[in-house]
Scaffold this active site. Sequence first.
Site, PDB file in Angstrom:
ATOM      1  N   SER A   9       0.856  -1.178   0.000  1.00 17.91           N
ATOM      2  CA  SER A   9       0.000   0.000   0.000  1.00 17.91           C
ATOM      3  C   SER A   9       0.899   1.238   0.000  1.00 17.91           C
ATOM      4  O   SER A   9       1.774   1.366   0.857  1.00 17.91           O
ATOM      5  CB  SER A   9      -0.884  -0.029   1.253  1.00 17.91           C
ATOM      6  N   LYS A  28      -0.886  -0.881  -4.506  1.00 15.05           N
ATOM      7  CA  LYS A  28      -2.131  -0.163  -4.182  1.00 15.05           C
ATOM      8  C   LYS A  28      -1.772   1.291  -3.887  1.00 15.05           C
ATOM      9  O   LYS A  28      -0.942   1.556  -3.017  1.00 15.05           O
ATOM     10  CB  LYS A  28      -2.793  -0.820  -2.972  1.00 15.05           C
ATOM     11  N   LYS A  86      -2.922   4.916  -2.507  1.00 17.61           N
ATOM     12  CA  LYS A  86      -3.919   5.653  -1.741  1.00 17.61           C
ATOM     13  C   LYS A  86      -4.332   6.867  -2.571  1.00 17.61           C
ATOM     14  O   LYS A  86      -3.476   7.549  -3.151  1.00 17.61           O
ATOM     15  CB  LYS A  86      -3.318   6.111  -0.402  1.00 17.61           C
ATOM     16  N   ASP A 132      -7.133   2.894  -3.216  1.00 21.64           N
ATOM     17  CA  ASP A 132      -7.912   2.884  -1.970  1.00 21.64           C
ATOM     18  C   ASP A 132      -8.190   4.327  -1.559  1.00 21.64           C
ATOM     19  O   ASP A 132      -7.265   5.097  -1.302  1.00 21.64           O
ATOM     20  CB  ASP A 132      -7.119   2.164  -0.868  1.00 21.64           C
ATOM     21  N   GLU A 147     -11.088   0.592  -3.901  1.00 20.41           N
ATOM     22  CA  GLU A 147     -11.432   0.216  -2.536  1.00 20.41           C
ATOM     23  C   GLU A 147     -12.078   1.381  -1.791  1.00 20.41           C
ATOM     24  O   GLU A 147     -11.547   2.492  -1.788  1.00 20.41           O
ATOM     25  CB  GLU A 147     -10.140  -0.234  -1.821  1.00 20.41           C
ATOM     26  N   ASP A 178     -13.946  -2.060   2.329  1.00 23.50           N
ATOM     27  CA  ASP A 178     -13.086  -2.267   3.501  1.00 23.50           C
ATOM     28  C   ASP A 178     -13.873  -1.786   4.728  1.00 23.50           C
ATOM     29  O   ASP A 178     -14.544  -2.586   5.400  1.00 23.50           O
ATOM     30  CB  ASP A 178     -11.776  -1.475   3.283  1.00 23.50           C
ATOM     31  N   LYS A 198     -10.121  -7.724   7.058  1.00 22.77           N
ATOM     32  CA  LYS A 198      -9.189  -7.414   8.145  1.00 22.77           C
ATOM     33  C   LYS A 198      -9.801  -8.046   9.386  1.00 22.77           C
ATOM     34  O   LYS A 198     -10.876  -7.626   9.819  1.00 22.77           O
ATOM     35  CB  LYS A 198      -9.062  -5.902   8.345  1.00 22.77           C
ATOM     36  N   GLY A 235      -4.405  -4.720   5.679  1.00 24.95           N
ATOM     37  CA  GLY A 235      -3.385  -4.507   6.704  1.00 24.95           C
ATOM     38  C   GLY A 235      -3.672  -3.253   7.488  1.00 24.95           C
ATOM     39  O   GLY A 235      -4.371  -2.357   7.005  1.00 24.95           O
TER      40      GLY A 235
END
Length: 397
Positions: A161, A187, A189, A214, A242, A267, A291, A319
């Site tokens: 990430s 991934k 952000k 995400d 996400e 998520d 998660k 995570g």
Amino acid sequence: MSASTLERLDLAEDPLALTPSRIDLVEVGLPLVRPFRTSFGTSTTRAALLLRVETADGVVGWSECAADPEPLYSEEYLAGAEHVLLEHLLPRLAASGRRWSAGGVADLLAPIAGHRMAKAALETALLDAGLRAIGRSFVDHFAQTLPAGATPQARVPAGVSVGIADSLDALLAEVAEYVDRGYVRIKLKIEPGWDVDPVREVRRSFGDIALQVDANAAYRIDVAEHVAALVALDEFDLLLVEQPLAAEDLAGHVALARHLATPICLDESVRSVRDARGAVELGACHIVNVKPARVGGYLEALHLHAWALGSGVPLWCGGMLETGIGRAANLALAALPGFTLPGDVSASDRYYARDLTTPFELNGGAIAVPTGAGIGVAVDDDALAAVTRRRHTWTPS
Ligand code: NPQ
Ligand code: MG
């Protein structure tokens, strides 16, 4: 036979039952190797609450509560988790009897609303102690929930990430480092204003790498520019987007899904197997980020996994910037066959110069699942002492 005799017999037959003698809550602060910026804030240090359970037989179990000091990712926060553990969760378990078992924690704590990260930490520490006592690993324990013929993987492909950067050049340099190290999926952000340009540049620079984004709930379905930016991401062949919208906004995700070719993954919205099933049935998402902390523990995560395996919904393991303690347990879950997409379980050095356990390393784009008893890694006492801020001991009265 009296009810209490029955209870004692049940627990006597539960191989994970144990008698706790003390529980330590240890607050740690680990410096991050680089600041991690998301749409909800920037972290330079990972503070976390560790749980250490010691049994009357001297067996020790560890877990890590995912709650951050600030309630930004969700409403849970470190001091709140500590408070609910000491004032509500531990007293309820204590009132249930002298013998505790990871398998019974969720039912005993069900009357307490929410606080899933705190509940997960308690269940996981008891699971670690219980499994260490019988010499079984997390992954072997989890494998008992699989259909006949299905087996866990020995190594889990690792994604990474990547935080919001100060510039496109800085982002490309960071992604290059992770691609060179062998991460099999990147991934990014994103947030409004940091979405189409960074994704375009990463796609242009790195070709057809596995790429996803995400938003941590930063977009709104009623803001035209937000929807337009998400639609514009469709041309970059992302694996998924996400949590674009607020955790509570399932209807918004359903509406957004009609505008997007890119699959939506949830998520923050998913707090249970029931949430996951509902979100998929409504059309709010096609993929679920699991998660264990967010759904209240590994046993709920295993229920979610069993549902996904049966219904074919792709899962991946998220995570929470875990130390080696939380990372070890996540690897055992991510090894299960329903986890069909690479997760965010990265190597220790993605976040920490010195982890609290033997560091997890990336080899050929994957991380080995621990095979030792319990979480399968030992806590490094010196590393722990160096980052310990506070310790509180609780004993059953
Ligand atoms: C996510 N994690 O998937 C989370 C969010 C996240 C690896 O992207 C402190 C505590 C900092 C919890 C930063 C990753 C955090 C945090 C990000 C959770 O949404
Ligand atoms: Mg996320």
